[in-house]
Write a protein that holds these residues in place. Structure first.
Motif, PDB file in Angstrom:
ATOM      1  N   MET B   1       0.843  -1.193   0.000  1.00  0.00           N
ATOM      2  CA  MET B   1       0.000   0.000   0.000  1.00  0.00           C
ATOM      3  C   MET B   1       0.883   1.249   0.000  1.00  0.00           C
ATOM      4  SD  MET B   1      -2.778   1.212   2.836  1.00  0.00           S
ATOM      5  CE  MET B   1      -1.648   0.985   4.186  1.00  0.00           C
ATOM      6  N   ARG B  12      -1.821   8.997   4.719  1.00  0.00           N
ATOM      7  CA  ARG B  12      -3.080   8.461   4.213  1.00  0.00           C
ATOM      8  C   ARG B  12      -2.803   7.665   2.945  1.00  0.00           C
ATOM      9  NH1 ARG B  12      -7.859  10.371   6.156  1.00  0.00           N
ATOM     10  NH2 ARG B  12      -7.555  11.377   8.163  1.00  0.00           N
ATOM     11  N   PRO B  13      -3.653   6.662   2.682  1.00  0.00           N
ATOM     12  CA  PRO B  13      -3.466   5.882   1.452  1.00  0.00           C
ATOM     13  C   PRO B  13      -3.574   6.781   0.224  1.00  0.00           C
ATOM     14  CG  PRO B  13      -5.105   4.877   2.891  1.00  0.00           C
ATOM     15  CD  PRO B  13      -4.789   6.206   3.472  1.00  0.00           C
ATOM     16  N   SER B  15      -4.757   6.086  -2.446  1.00  0.00           N
ATOM     17  CA  SER B  15      -6.037   5.859  -3.129  1.00  0.00           C
ATOM     18  C   SER B  15      -7.121   6.826  -2.655  1.00  0.00           C
ATOM     19  CB  SER B  15      -6.500   4.416  -2.912  1.00  0.00           C
ATOM     20  OG  SER B  15      -6.634   4.148  -1.529  1.00  0.00           O
ATOM     21  N   GLU B  16      -6.886   7.519  -1.533  1.00  0.00           N
ATOM     22  CA  GLU B  16      -7.875   8.492  -1.055  1.00  0.00           C
ATOM     23  C   GLU B  16      -7.680   9.860  -1.707  1.00  0.00           C
ATOM     24  OE1 GLU B  16      -7.798   8.680   3.206  1.00  0.00           O
ATOM     25  OE2 GLU B  16      -8.700   6.705   3.440  1.00  0.00           O
ATOM     26  N   ARG B  56     -10.335  13.121  -0.916  1.00  0.00           N
ATOM     27  CA  ARG B  56     -11.787  12.972  -1.085  1.00  0.00           C
ATOM     28  C   ARG B  56     -12.547  12.822   0.234  1.00  0.00           C
ATOM     29  NH1 ARG B  56      -9.769   9.897  -5.155  1.00  0.00           N
ATOM     30  NH2 ARG B  56     -10.151   7.983  -3.992  1.00  0.00           N
ATOM     31  N   PRO B  57     -12.124  11.984   1.191  1.00  0.00           N
ATOM     32  CA  PRO B  57     -12.941  11.816   2.406  1.00  0.00           C
ATOM     33  C   PRO B  57     -13.113  13.102   3.209  1.00  0.00           C
ATOM     34  CG  PRO B  57     -11.423   9.981   2.182  1.00  0.00           C
ATOM     35  CD  PRO B  57     -11.038  10.983   1.146  1.00  0.00           C
ATOM     36  N   THR B  58     -12.101  13.959   3.245  1.00  0.00           N
ATOM     37  CA  THR B  58     -12.241  15.203   4.000  1.00  0.00           C
ATOM     38  C   THR B  58     -12.692  16.360   3.115  1.00  0.00           C
ATOM     39  OG1 THR B  58      -9.903  15.687   3.665  1.00  0.00           O
ATOM     40  CG2 THR B  58     -10.497  14.608   5.727  1.00  0.00           C
ATOM     41  N   ARG B  60     -10.763  18.096   1.203  1.00  0.00           N
ATOM     42  CA  ARG B  60      -9.762  19.167   1.339  1.00  0.00           C
ATOM     43  C   ARG B  60      -8.785  19.171   0.172  1.00  0.00           C
ATOM     44  NH1 ARG B  60      -7.939  20.585   7.237  1.00  0.00           N
ATOM     45  NH2 ARG B  60      -9.982  20.977   8.077  1.00  0.00           N
TER      46      ARG B  60
END
Lengths: 170, 93
Positions: B1, B12-13, B15-16, B56-58, B60
């Motif tokens: 990873m 963070r990965p 992929s994010e 993407r998740p945040t 930002r």
């Protein structure tokens, strides 16, 4: 060596938290609106606080996510928008192993009260570890409910846990 | 990873993240040859680049300085540092 080899999975459980209503507050009045509603106000960005059954996370300089118990009035703010999050709760000793199969974050670092926004099984989610009860809350857009609920239910079953609902929907 | 070590939100990965490319300041009041060079050519030399990344998740945006030779993130850039004044374009009559 498997770090989780001795974990007891039998008490792993999954429930739906449909007793919470989510709101997004943004703009310069967001903090004062939360304070006026008697809700907690996290200081640091990407952190969360809970009080009185409500959970508030700060996701930007003037942006907050608030999850209030059903029936509680939304904060009075022009830029307060309802959200349609689906919230799952994972409890039990095996929650770290469960999450390790779905998310690349190292959940051994996640302490009660910690807030995280990460990708879970490919879906953008927010995660919060409750202070009391130690349940891990996982919130995501309700459009992914069918997919993610199926993934979580399957994994909980495989790991020896049980599924349950909380909130009186069934 | 593969992980991206973001100075703001930590490792963070990859992929994010979405990669939005190198930040380049467009030339203003330049001739066509300069514009063509800006639009079509890249140095492509290893070194420290300022790049836009989106988590993407945040939700930002980040401007990171990354060494493309070692793949090491060396700093977080203030967006004000890469702000530029947009040239005044005149619409031909």
């Amino acid at each position: 060596m498997n770090a989780y080899a001795s974990t007891d999975m039998s008490n792993l459980s999954l429930s739906v938290r449909d007793d919470l209503c989510g709101y997004l507050l943004t703009g310069p009045e967001s903090a004062s609106a939360l304070s006026a509603a008697g809700l907690p106000l996290p200081e640091a960005q990407l952190s969360a606080e809970e009080a009185g059954g409500a959970l508030v996370a700060r996701t930007g300089s003037d942006e907050y996510l608030a999850f209030l118990p059903k029936g509680q009035n939304a904060p009075a703010c022009a830029w307060c928008f309802p959200r349609a999050d689906r919230i799952l709760a994972v409890q039990g000793e095996g929650w770290i192993e469960l999450m390790a199969q779905l998310c690349q974050f190292d959940f051994r670092k996640m302490q009660p009260g910690d807030w995280l926004m990460a990708s879970v099984a490919g879906v953008n989610c927010w995660l919060y570890r409750e202070q009391s009860g130690n349940a891990l809350l996982i919130g995501f857009d309700a459009g992914f409910d069918h997919y993610l609920s199926d993934v979580f239910n399957t994994l909980v079953s495989e790991l020896g846990g049980k599924e349950s609902t909380k909130g009186g929907a069934l | 990873m593969k992980l991206l070590d973001c100075p703001d939100i930590g490792k963070r990965p990859i992929s994010e993240f979405d990669y939005l490319g190198e930040i380049r300041i467009p030339p203003s009041d330049a001739d066509e040859a300069t514009w063509a060079d800006y639009v079509f050519n890249r140095d492509n030399a290893p070194g420290v680049l300022r790049e836009r990344w989106y988590h993407r998740p945040t939700g930002r945006w980040f401007i990171l300085e990354r060494n493309t030779l070692t793949d090491e993130v060396v700093g977080l850039v203030d967006p004000a540092d890469v702000r530029y004044k947009e040239p005044n374009y005149e619409v031909p009559a």
